[in-house]
Design a protein around this motif. Structure first.
Motif, mmCIF file in Angstrom:
data_model
loop_
_atom_site.group_PDB
_atom_site.id
_atom_site.type_symbol
_atom_site.label_atom_id
_atom_site.label_comp_id
_atom_site.label_asym_id
_atom_site.label_seq_id
_atom_site.Cartn_x
_atom_site.Cartn_y
_atom_site.Cartn_z
ATOM 1 N N TRP A 58 0.854 -1.192 0.000
ATOM 2 C CA TRP A 58 0.000 0.000 0.000
ATOM 3 C C TRP A 58 0.891 1.244 0.000
ATOM 4 O O TRP A 58 1.925 1.276 0.645
ATOM 5 C CB TRP A 58 -0.864 0.050 1.263
ATOM 6 C CG TRP A 58 -1.921 -0.978 1.334
ATOM 7 C CD1 TRP A 58 -1.815 -2.240 1.843
ATOM 8 C CD2 TRP A 58 -3.270 -0.855 0.894
ATOM 9 N NE1 TRP A 58 -3.006 -2.897 1.746
ATOM 10 C CE2 TRP A 58 -3.924 -2.068 1.172
ATOM 11 C CE3 TRP A 58 -3.996 0.172 0.291
ATOM 12 C CZ2 TRP A 58 -5.263 -2.278 0.869
ATOM 13 C CZ3 TRP A 58 -5.323 -0.031 -0.014
ATOM 14 C CH2 TRP A 58 -5.947 -1.259 0.281
ATOM 15 N N SER A 60 0.435 5.728 0.057
ATOM 16 C CA SER A 60 -0.456 6.889 0.046
ATOM 17 C C SER A 60 -0.043 7.797 -1.103
ATOM 18 O O SER A 60 1.122 7.893 -1.455
ATOM 19 C CB SER A 60 -0.397 7.636 1.383
ATOM 20 O OG SER A 60 0.909 8.102 1.627
ATOM 21 N N ASP A 61 -1.028 8.443 -1.682
ATOM 22 C CA ASP A 61 -0.781 9.290 -2.840
ATOM 23 C C ASP A 61 -1.776 10.445 -2.802
ATOM 24 O O ASP A 61 -2.841 10.343 -2.193
ATOM 25 C CB ASP A 61 -0.951 8.476 -4.127
ATOM 26 C CG ASP A 61 -0.328 9.145 -5.337
ATOM 27 O OD1 ASP A 61 0.444 10.113 -5.172
ATOM 28 O OD2 ASP A 61 -0.623 8.696 -6.461
ATOM 29 N N PHE A 69 -5.991 12.829 -0.221
ATOM 30 C CA PHE A 69 -5.026 11.735 -0.173
ATOM 31 C C PHE A 69 -5.781 10.421 -0.296
ATOM 32 O O PHE A 69 -6.891 10.283 0.215
ATOM 33 C CB PHE A 69 -4.232 11.767 1.139
ATOM 34 C CG PHE A 69 -3.107 12.753 1.100
ATOM 35 C CD1 PHE A 69 -1.868 12.397 0.613
ATOM 36 C CD2 PHE A 69 -3.303 14.059 1.542
ATOM 37 C CE1 PHE A 69 -0.831 13.317 0.565
ATOM 38 C CE2 PHE A 69 -2.279 14.974 1.502
ATOM 39 C CZ PHE A 69 -1.029 14.614 1.005
ATOM 40 N N LEU A 71 -5.181 5.935 -0.568
ATOM 41 C CA LEU A 71 -4.295 4.796 -0.403
ATOM 42 C C LEU A 71 -4.462 3.893 -1.607
ATOM 43 O O LEU A 71 -5.582 3.532 -1.956
ATOM 44 C CB LEU A 71 -4.613 4.039 0.885
ATOM 45 C CG LEU A 71 -4.041 4.704 2.131
ATOM 46 C CD1 LEU A 71 -4.775 4.246 3.371
ATOM 47 C CD2 LEU A 71 -2.565 4.401 2.242
ATOM 48 N N GLY A 131 0.253 10.766 5.646
ATOM 49 C CA GLY A 131 0.400 9.811 4.552
ATOM 50 C C GLY A 131 1.330 8.670 4.921
ATOM 51 O O GLY A 131 1.074 7.510 4.592
ATOM 52 N N ALA A 134 -0.502 6.410 7.512
ATOM 53 C CA ALA A 134 -1.572 5.665 6.838
ATOM 54 C C ALA A 134 -0.988 4.515 6.023
ATOM 55 O O ALA A 134 -1.443 3.375 6.126
ATOM 56 C CB ALA A 134 -2.378 6.599 5.930
ATOM 57 N N SER A 135 0.018 4.806 5.216
ATOM 58 C CA SER A 135 0.622 3.776 4.377
ATOM 59 C C SER A 135 1.261 2.669 5.212
ATOM 60 O O SER A 135 1.058 1.483 4.953
ATOM 61 C CB SER A 135 1.672 4.412 3.454
ATOM 62 O OG SER A 135 2.267 3.420 2.646
ATOM 63 N N PHE A 169 -8.089 5.783 9.025
ATOM 64 C CA PHE A 169 -7.750 6.435 7.758
ATOM 65 C C PHE A 169 -8.878 6.309 6.728
ATOM 66 O O PHE A 169 -8.634 6.194 5.542
ATOM 67 C CB PHE A 169 -6.443 5.850 7.214
ATOM 68 C CG PHE A 169 -5.323 5.982 8.203
ATOM 69 C CD1 PHE A 169 -4.684 7.170 8.419
ATOM 70 C CD2 PHE A 169 -4.945 4.877 8.964
ATOM 71 C CE1 PHE A 169 -3.678 7.300 9.364
ATOM 72 C CE2 PHE A 169 -3.937 4.977 9.916
ATOM 73 C CZ PHE A 169 -3.297 6.196 10.107
ATOM 74 N N TYR A 172 -8.813 8.453 3.659
ATOM 75 C CA TYR A 172 -7.802 8.172 2.625
ATOM 76 C C TYR A 172 -8.335 7.252 1.538
ATOM 77 O O TYR A 172 -7.658 7.003 0.579
ATOM 78 C CB TYR A 172 -6.570 7.506 3.253
ATOM 79 C CG TYR A 172 -5.599 8.506 3.841
ATOM 80 C CD1 TYR A 172 -4.421 8.809 3.196
ATOM 81 C CD2 TYR A 172 -5.873 9.133 5.055
ATOM 82 C CE1 TYR A 172 -3.522 9.703 3.735
ATOM 83 C CE2 TYR A 172 -4.985 10.016 5.604
ATOM 84 C CZ TYR A 172 -3.812 10.313 4.950
ATOM 85 O OH TYR A 172 -2.929 11.201 5.479
#
Length: 173
Positions: A58, A60-61, A69, A71, A131, A134-135, A169, A172
């Motif tokens: 995974w 985040s972007d 944001f 995932l 981010g 989260a990732s 998250f 996300y």
């Protein structure tokens, strides 16, 4: 050079049987089982060519269209095939300025630490730090039976330690 000519019918018959056997064995040995894939070998070769970010399950972007944001689920591996330390090594390779360390597994929680969290909590900004957490949380909860990630690090302006799950998250997704 000696050349042997077989003129006897019995010898010729024996020679034909031997020749047939050699040809049959040749065909059998040529079966390289190309249709059967060696997934482990393919995975190792494939991973050798992936960038550190691409090795993660995974990432985040930032979605420029929505301004949010997200995932992204980049790779799928069975939970049984994911090693704790190799996953943490991949995370550390993807974020060179943040060193994540494994502490322990307990029940449905993995405990990790970031001994020097200054870059994460002071220099990445709130969006960057969020981010990252989260990732990393999504990656570590891919481990078999893990639902929570407990982070131990020094609190900063943009992030505080604690226990996180995927539910933290929702924004996300």
């Amino acid at each position: 050079m000696n050349i042997l000519f077989l003129t006897d019918t019995k010898d010729s018959l024996t020679m034909n049987k031997i020749l047939s056997l050699v040809i049959a064995l040749g065909f059998l040995s040529c079966n390289n089982e190309a249709s059967k894939e060696d997934v482990t070998e393919d995975t190792i070769i494939e991973e050798a060519f992936l960038s550190p970010q691409d090795k993660l399950l995974w990432i985040s972007d930032f979605d420029t269209m929505t301004g949010d944001f997200v995932l992204k689920h980049q790779r799928q591996l069975p939970a049984e095939e994911i090693g704790v330390q190799s996953l943490i090594d991949d995370i550390n390779a993807a974020w060179e300025n943040i060193r994540l360390e494994f502490r322990k597994l307990s029940g449905d929680t993995i405990y990790v630490a970031i001994p020097d969290s200054k870059y994460l909590t002071q220099q990445m900004g709130s969006a960057g730090a969020g981010g990252y957490i989260a990732s990393v949380t999504f990656n570590l909860t891919e481990l078999k039976n893990i639902r929570f990630v407990n982070y131990d690090f020094e609190e900063g302006d943009h992030l505080a330690p604690g226990t996180f799950s995927r539910e933290d998250f929702k924004n996300y997704r």
